[in-house]
Scaffold this active site. Structure first.
Site, PDB file in Angstrom:
ATOM      1  N   ARG A  57       0.841  -1.208   0.000  1.00 51.28           N
ATOM      2  CA  ARG A  57       0.000   0.000   0.000  1.00 51.28           C
ATOM      3  C   ARG A  57       0.872   1.253   0.000  1.00 51.28           C
ATOM      4  O   ARG A  57       0.493   2.305  -0.489  1.00 51.28           O
ATOM      5  CB  ARG A  57      -0.962   0.011   1.203  1.00 51.28           C
ATOM      6  CG  ARG A  57      -1.726   1.327   1.360  1.00 51.28           C
ATOM      7  CD  ARG A  57      -2.953   1.215   2.245  1.00 51.28           C
ATOM      8  NE  ARG A  57      -2.705   0.556   3.508  1.00 51.28           N
ATOM      9  CZ  ARG A  57      -2.076   1.116   4.557  1.00 51.28           C
ATOM     10  NH1 ARG A  57      -1.644   2.361   4.507  1.00 51.28           N
ATOM     11  NH2 ARG A  57      -1.900   0.423   5.669  1.00 51.28           N
ATOM     12  N   ASP A 182      -7.917  17.090 -15.715  1.00 55.60           N
ATOM     13  CA  ASP A 182      -8.184  15.696 -16.062  1.00 55.60           C
ATOM     14  C   ASP A 182      -7.843  15.550 -17.549  1.00 55.60           C
ATOM     15  O   ASP A 182      -8.520  16.094 -18.414  1.00 55.60           O
ATOM     16  CB  ASP A 182      -9.660  15.358 -15.779  1.00 55.60           C
ATOM     17  CG  ASP A 182      -9.988  13.888 -16.078  1.00 55.60           C
ATOM     18  OD1 ASP A 182      -9.305  13.285 -16.927  1.00 55.60           O
ATOM     19  OD2 ASP A 182     -10.942  13.362 -15.468  1.00 55.60           O
ATOM     20  N   LYS A 207      -8.664   4.243 -19.738  1.00 53.77           N
ATOM     21  CA  LYS A 207      -8.950   4.671 -21.117  1.00 53.77           C
ATOM     22  C   LYS A 207      -7.700   4.554 -21.996  1.00 53.77           C
ATOM     23  O   LYS A 207      -7.154   3.493 -22.122  1.00 53.77           O
ATOM     24  CB  LYS A 207      -9.517   6.098 -21.102  1.00 53.77           C
ATOM     25  CG  LYS A 207     -10.484   6.379 -19.959  1.00 53.77           C
ATOM     26  CD  LYS A 207     -11.730   5.523 -20.002  1.00 53.77           C
ATOM     27  CE  LYS A 207     -12.691   5.934 -18.910  1.00 53.77           C
ATOM     28  NZ  LYS A 207     -13.488   4.858 -18.366  1.00 53.77           N
TER      29      LYS A 207
HETATM   30  N1  LCS Z   1     -12.279  11.085 -15.778  1.00 52.64           N
HETATM   31  C1  LCS Z   1     -12.838  10.928 -16.984  1.00 52.64           C
HETATM   32  C2  LCS Z   1     -12.685  11.996 -18.022  1.00 52.64           C
HETATM   33  C3  LCS Z   1     -13.568   9.766 -17.281  1.00 52.64           C
HETATM   34  O1  LCS Z   1     -14.104   9.639 -18.491  1.00 52.64           O
HETATM   35  C4  LCS Z   1     -13.719   8.781 -16.278  1.00 52.64           C
HETATM   36  C5  LCS Z   1     -14.517   7.540 -16.513  1.00 52.64           C
HETATM   37  C6  LCS Z   1     -13.132   8.992 -15.026  1.00 52.64           C
HETATM   38  C7  LCS Z   1     -12.407  10.155 -14.813  1.00 52.64           C
HETATM   39  C8  LCS Z   1     -13.224   7.977 -13.926  1.00 52.64           C
HETATM   40  O2  LCS Z   1     -12.392   6.902 -14.214  1.00 52.64           O
HETATM   41  P1  LCS Z   1     -12.616   5.382 -13.736  1.00 52.64           P
HETATM   42  O3  LCS Z   1     -12.743   5.396 -12.266  1.00 52.64           O
HETATM   43  O4  LCS Z   1     -13.850   4.886 -14.410  1.00 52.64           O
HETATM   44  O5  LCS Z   1     -11.356   4.704 -14.191  1.00 52.64           O
HETATM   45  N2  LCS Z   1     -15.332   7.576 -17.645  1.00 52.64           N
HETATM   46  C9  LCS Z   1     -16.218   6.693 -18.003  1.00 52.64           C
HETATM   47  C10 LCS Z   1     -17.078   6.835 -19.099  1.00 52.64           C
HETATM   48  O6  LCS Z   1     -17.114   7.786 -19.870  1.00 52.64           O
HETATM   49  N3  LCS Z   1     -17.880   5.778 -19.190  1.00 52.64           N
HETATM   50  O7  LCS Z   1     -17.598   4.869 -18.186  1.00 52.64           O
HETATM   51  C11 LCS Z   1     -16.554   5.415 -17.346  1.00 52.64           C
END
Ligand code: LCS
Length: 392
Positions: A57, A182, A207
């Site tokens: 951790r 972001d 992503k």
């Molecule tokens: N920031 C952006 C721009 C995102 O598109 C997402 C998730 C997150 C943060 C959060 O990330 P995660 O915890 O899911 O890894 N976006 C998603 C979307 O557009 N569809 O499903 C998840």
């Protein structure tokens, strides 16, 4: 690996140290804990006088490879890999916001990045204001004496609206607050917010960075040692650490970021042009089209328009439903940024039970379709859309 290497070399070798057994790829240290050779070594590790590992951790060598690689790609002091993109977002919030603190954020920010502030951080006395951050006068007007963070998502999900990072950095620093970006939609290949003046950059590495739709994860990169140390401390005490196997997979995916994303982007430009000329399509939002309201800003701030397209169907909700039921190659799925093409119609899928007011807040209209372009053959992708649009 020398941090001064060029981008594509850093993608392949960044963060990796020579392995004692000469393994070409970083080993997976799938261990929760590390033993000490003797009491003195343990004492030195705990006192921070040795850089040995203690407990996963608090740090793990496989995770460190990814953290160092992304930090080098973003040009920051250090990286912090975490269990999900939302763990990255909330670690940043936890680090800089407290009782009475206030954040100004992009209105069309990813839903959960907004929801966690409104539903949960509000319980601890944190306030948030959401504005269209592409309009700098609204950003300026929303900042209060107690504002601690300006949080920008650009391009934003799913409106693909773009915010001027350098201008926001100027506003934030004039008010003595931090700018967080972001960078999920661009990845460091197409946009480097720290070079434009941001203090912290974060990603859902679920992503483009991982790129294979097989891992959920997040990463934060701080520009300064002080911010890195603060956020690292929050992460290790709150506990959303990344697992070593997760880190290994993401490090593997990262190596091909350039070849994947540049190829997807080539497809995206052609698909956006195809959609823009289609009679059943009302509008297309893609930074590579001159019709995008911030086309010039995107060309200046980003190294490319990316692989995410939003478009509107003339037939609204019903047309969206038909399109979803008619595409064959594009998968109906949330998430984005993988080698496979995904399509999403929020009004009939993810947001079908969401109030009109909440949809409006998220920038979601009934006609909006989000298309995450993969690296399949362009003609096959267009043929798939073509036959599906013909059924509307
Ligand atoms: N920031 C952006 C721009 C995102 O598109 C997402 C998730 C997150 C943060 C959060 O990330 P995660 O915890 O899911 O890894 N976006 C998603 C979307 O557009 N569809 O499903 C998840």
């Amino acid at each position: 690996m020398n941090r001064k290497s060029r981008f594509d070399t850093l993608l392949v070798h960044g963060g990796q140290k020579q392995d004692p057994l000469m393994a070409v790829n970083p080993p997976i240290y799938q261990t929760s804990t590390f033993s000490f050779r003797n009491a003195q070594e343990g004492a030195d590790c705990f006192a921070g006088e040795s850089d040995g590992y203690i407990y996963s951790r608090l740090g793990n060598p496989t995770v460190r490879v990814l953290e160092d690689a992304v930090a080098a790609l973003e040009g920051g002091f250090g990286g912090i890999a975490v269990a999900s993109g939302m763990a990255a977002v909330t670690t940043v919030y936890m680090s800089f916001l407290g009782r009475g603190g206030h954040v100004v954020s992009t209105d069309a920010v990813y839903g959960a990045s907004r929801g966690v502030l409104e539903k949960h951080f509000s319980r601890f006395g944190v306030e948030s204001t959401f504005v269209d951050t592409s309009r700098l006068e609204l950003v300026e007007a929303a900042i209060r004496p107690e504002t601690k963070l300006l949080y920008v998502e650009t391009p934003a999900n799913p409106t693909i609206s773009i915010t001027d990072i350098a201008a926001c950095a100027e506003i934030a620093h004039r008010h003595g607050i931090r700018l967080v970006v972001d960078n999920t939609f661009c990845s460091p290949l197409l946009q480097r917010p720290l070079e434009l003046g941001a203090d912290v950059v974060l990603h859902s590495i679920t992503k483009f960075i991982n790129g294979h739709a097989d891992v959920v994860g997040g990463v934060i990169v701080a520009k300064t040692e002080a911010d890195h140390s603060l956020m690292y401390g929050v992460m290790t005490s709150m506990g959303p650490c990344m697992d070593p196997h997760q880190a290994f997979l993401v490090t593997r995916g990262l190596k091909t970021l350039s070849v994947r994303l540049l190829r997807a982007q080539e497809n995206a430009q052609k698909i956006a042009e195809y959609l823009e000329g289609h009679p059943k399509v009302a509008w297309v939002r893609y930074p590579g089209l001159e019709s995008h309201p911030q086309h010039e800003l995107a060309a200046r701030q980003q190294k490319g328009p990316g692989a995410m397209i939003s478009f509107g169907l003339k037939g609204g909700l019903e047309a969206g439903r038909i399109l979803m039921d008619s595409v064959g190659l594009a998968a109906l799925a949330v998430s984005l940024g993988g080698v496979e093409t995904l399509i999403q119609h929020p009004a009939s899928m993810t947001h079908a039970k969401v109030s009109a007011e909440a949809k409006l807040k998220a920038g979601i209209t009934d006609d909006l379709v989000r298309y995450s372009v993969g690296i399949e053959d362009l003609d096959d992708l267009i043929a798939d859309l073509d036959q599906a649009l013909a059924r509307i």
